[in-house]
Design an enzyme around this catalytic site. Structure first.
Site, short mmCIF file in Angstrom:
data_model
loop_
_atom_site.label_atom_id
_atom_site.label_comp_id
_atom_site.label_asym_id
_atom_site.label_seq_id
_atom_site.Cartn_x
_atom_site.Cartn_y
_atom_site.Cartn_z
N LYS A 101 126.71 -9.86 -2.83
CA LYS A 101 126.12 -9.02 -1.79
C LYS A 101 125.24 -9.89 -0.89
O LYS A 101 124.41 -10.66 -1.37
CB LYS A 101 125.29 -7.92 -2.45
CG LYS A 101 125.09 -6.67 -1.62
CD LYS A 101 124.47 -5.58 -2.49
CE LYS A 101 124.33 -4.28 -1.73
NZ LYS A 101 123.79 -3.20 -2.59
N GLU B 100 125.50 11.78 -10.50
CA GLU B 100 124.57 12.89 -10.31
C GLU B 100 124.85 14.06 -11.27
O GLU B 100 123.93 14.73 -11.73
CB GLU B 100 124.61 13.38 -8.87
CG GLU B 100 124.02 12.43 -7.86
CD GLU B 100 124.99 11.34 -7.42
OE1 GLU B 100 124.56 10.44 -6.67
OE2 GLU B 100 126.17 11.40 -7.82
N ARG C 31 126.92 17.29 -5.50
CA ARG C 31 127.85 16.93 -6.55
C ARG C 31 127.45 17.52 -7.91
O ARG C 31 128.26 17.60 -8.82
CB ARG C 31 127.93 15.41 -6.67
CG ARG C 31 127.96 14.70 -5.34
CD ARG C 31 128.34 13.26 -5.47
NE ARG C 31 129.77 13.12 -5.41
CZ ARG C 31 130.42 11.95 -5.50
NH1 ARG C 31 129.73 10.86 -5.66
NH2 ARG C 31 131.72 11.90 -5.43
#
Length: 642
Positions: free
Chosen positions: A289, A374, A402
């Site tokens: 990243k 979640e 969700r």
């Protein structure tokens, strides 16, 4: 002329040499740093997939071969290679380039939701559709991060993909992070593979053995899939003592990797093999990243996952910083944690953005990061509550969508004391349609027994959070917006039920006059500040406005019903959707009490708010103070000259 200026579509990559592709990667990286530094956006994730995206587009044929990026915040390079490099000055601005894939922008963009762990399900469905339409020779490419693989929907999709012979190429973009470092048992296994791969690459003779083997195989006339398979076997022979097993093979799918995600030669080899392979295939690619930009790589917190405006050389923020809503919540949570040892905190891979990192540092045994999951976060919170704890689940408003079933059936049905704290509620602005948190009140208000708070200012956030964690017989929810906090707005009076009266009309009412119009303006959350402006603007039009803040918007306070009786109209001003929102709940409460006072709504219509600044979106949908005053004036008096 830069090489990048010659790229108008993926087809332009087909004739480039490997050296030119490397040059193109450098130019793309510089463009990303220059443009995203000026507009803000997801810089780190896109710097990490430059070579990966180039190699994919060089080998496969988009849009005939659909590319599905999980969450799609790492699709900037894809946008550049599909003809949108010249639009990056408008990134995440109103009418400009979306920060995610967007079907309206290009035929190369197949999806646009920015919620994680969905790419493999999309890919499974697309591959099935292609097979049914006789297009089974095409490939569907899904780029999914190791962070997204902590979400259960990925594994539901993998279970279905593995049960077929369709050409699904799953590229696992493994950088060891979602927003922050990836956690959990699956992540630990990937970490071991990354470490072992690093050891392999430094073994004496590794590169020499590989090159020698390649020449030998080619001299024998082995080409294409057969050559690659033999090379993989050779590679496995070199590394078998280091990597004894490959966990992905347990799924019953072909696994290739790990592959260096910044080595174009290796990527082109593996993707060329994938283009000839028939059936589902997992390619494990290791990336970094922020690759190529030291300030991002060295940023241990999030490696510039998402930035505001920054210096393109140093990476330092150029945005003004001020206390935010999240920091107010953080301090109140810490205070609660020190006072009560039953308080536990849960995050879904976003401890930093949701303000839980300080709690995790001070109370590591009472903090749980469940990954991008979640649903599990809320159901696990129900279990913690059953075990005598009081869980605080902090998520972005848009991601609570969700976990609705878990809130309804696992928490509320059992009357468990779980507090949900929703960050980024209402309009978030430049992140776009799937991040604007305008649905949470409509969704959660139908949950039996739930209590929902929308604090207007920092003091009310502290206050309602303390009240929320004191509830012991059901779920509570506290929501607040993105950004900095404004000054506290003191109440004129607090009613018995906890409703705050913020403004009452000045002067005596002439009972004999027909010109007096009394409006009850119910301000939800931070719209209280705007409501005060509206009341002041309308005073000159002989429209008497009383402004109240319910603080707790669900259930509807009986004091609101009583106040409605004494007014000519009730106007509910909220930063959610009109259907099923607070206005709907108040309308239903008045109807149930046989109160005939008409109710009007200032809220978002049934739309997906696009990316733009908060101010621009509010003005577009008539929710800024000037537009709200005009609309209210027309409702009340029908005056054309208001």
């Amino acid at each position: 002329m830069r090489l990048l200026e010659t790229i108008a579509s993926p087809a332009d990559l087909k004739g480039l040499s490997q050296e030119e592709l490397s040059q193109l990667a450098d130019e793309i990286r510089q463009l990303l740093i220059e443009k995203v530094s000026a507009t803000g956006g997801h810089l780190g994730p896109n710097l990490g997939v430059v070579e990966l995206t180039i190699a994919l587009h060089r080998v496969f044929n988009s849009p005939q071969d659909p590319f599905i990026f999980d969450t799609s915040h790492q699709s900037y390079v894809h946008k550049i290679l599909t003809g949108r490099a010249g639009q990056f000055d408008t990134l995440r601005q109103r009418g400009g380039l979306s920060g995610y894939t967007s079907r309206a922008e290009s035929e190369h963009d197949w999806t646009e939701s920015s919620h994680a762990s969905a790419s493999l399900s999309y890919a499974d469905g697309l591959a099935k559709a292609k097979q049914l339409r006789g297009e089974e020779d095409d490939h569907v490419i899904a780029v999914v991060g190791d962070g997204a693989l902590t979400g259960g929907m990925c594994w539901e999709a993998l279970n279905n993909i593995a049960d077929g012979d369709r050409n699904v190429v799953i590229v696992v973009n493994d950088n060891g992070r979602s927003y922050s470092p990836t956690i959990g048992g699956f992540a630990a296994n990937l970490a071991r593979l990354r470490d072992q791969f690093a050891q392999i690459r430094i073994q004496p003779g590794y590169d020499e053995v590989m090159e020698s083997g390649k020449k030998t195989l080619k001299s024998m006339g082995w080409v294409g899939e057969r050559t690659f398979g033999a090379l993989q076997a050779l590679k496995a022979g070199v590394k078998h003592q280091v990597v004894p097993t490959e966990m992905f093979s347990e799924l019953g799918m072909k696994y290739v990797g790990p592959v260096d995600g910044h080595d174009l030669k290796s990527l082109l080899n593996v993707f060329n093999y994938a283009s000839t392979y028939r059936g589902p295939l997992i390619i494990h690619v290791l990336t970094e990243k922020g690759h190529g930009f030291a300030p991002a790589v060295n940023n241990e917190a999030d490696q510039m996952h998402s930035t505001g405006v920054i210096d393109p050389v140093t990476g330092k923020s150029l945005s003004k910083s001020a206390p935010g809503w999240t920091s107010v919540f953080t301090q109140e949570l810490l205070k609660a944690g020190r006072e009560r040892d039953d308080i536990v905190a849960i995050t879904a891979a976003m401890a930093g953005p949701t303000g839980l990192a300080p709690f995790a540092e001070e109370f590591p045994d009472r903090f749980f990061d469940v990954g991008i999951a979640e649903q599990h976060a809320v159901a696990s919170a129900a279990g913690l509550a059953l075990g005598g704890m009081h869980p605080v689940v902090a998520v972005y408003s848009t991601f609570l969508n969700r976990a609705f079933d878990q809130l309804l059936m696992d928490v509320a049905l059992l009357n468990q004391p779980v507090t949900l704290v929703l960050d980024r509620a209402g309009v978030t602005g430049t992140d776009g349609a799937s991040h604007n948190g305008v649905w949470d009140m409509a969704l959660t208000s139908i949950v039996p027994g739930i209590r929902i708070a929308a604090p207007r200012d920092p003091e009310r956030l502290r206050e309602t959070f303390r009240e929320a964690i004191a509830v012991e017989d059901g779920p509570t929810l506290v929501r607040f917006p993105k950004g900095t906090v404004a000054d506290n707005i003191d109440a004129v009076e607090r009613l018995d039920s906890g409703v705050d009266v913020l403004h009452v009309p000045a002067g005596e009412v002439d009972e004999d006059s027909d010109d007096n119009v009394d409006v009850l303006l119910v301000a939800v959350g931070t719209f209280a500040e705007y409501a005060m402006q509206v009341a002041a603007d309308l005073a000159a039009d002989e429209i008497r406005v009383t402004v109240i803040d319910p603080r707790w918007v669900v259930p509807v306070s009986p004091d609101i019903v009583s106040l409605a009786v004494d007014h000519d109209m009730v106007v509910v001003y909220e930063d959610g959707i009109v259907r099923g929102g607070v206005g709907s709940a108040i309308g239903e409460a008045l109807a149930a009490a046989s109160v005939s006072t008409p109710v009007r709504h200032l809220a978002f219509p049934d739309i997906f708010p696009e990316h733009a600044s908060r101010g621009e979106l509010l003005a577009q949908y008539g929710l800024d103070p000037v537009s709200a005053a005009q609309q209210l004036c027309e409702w009340v008096a029908g005056l054309e000259d208001c």
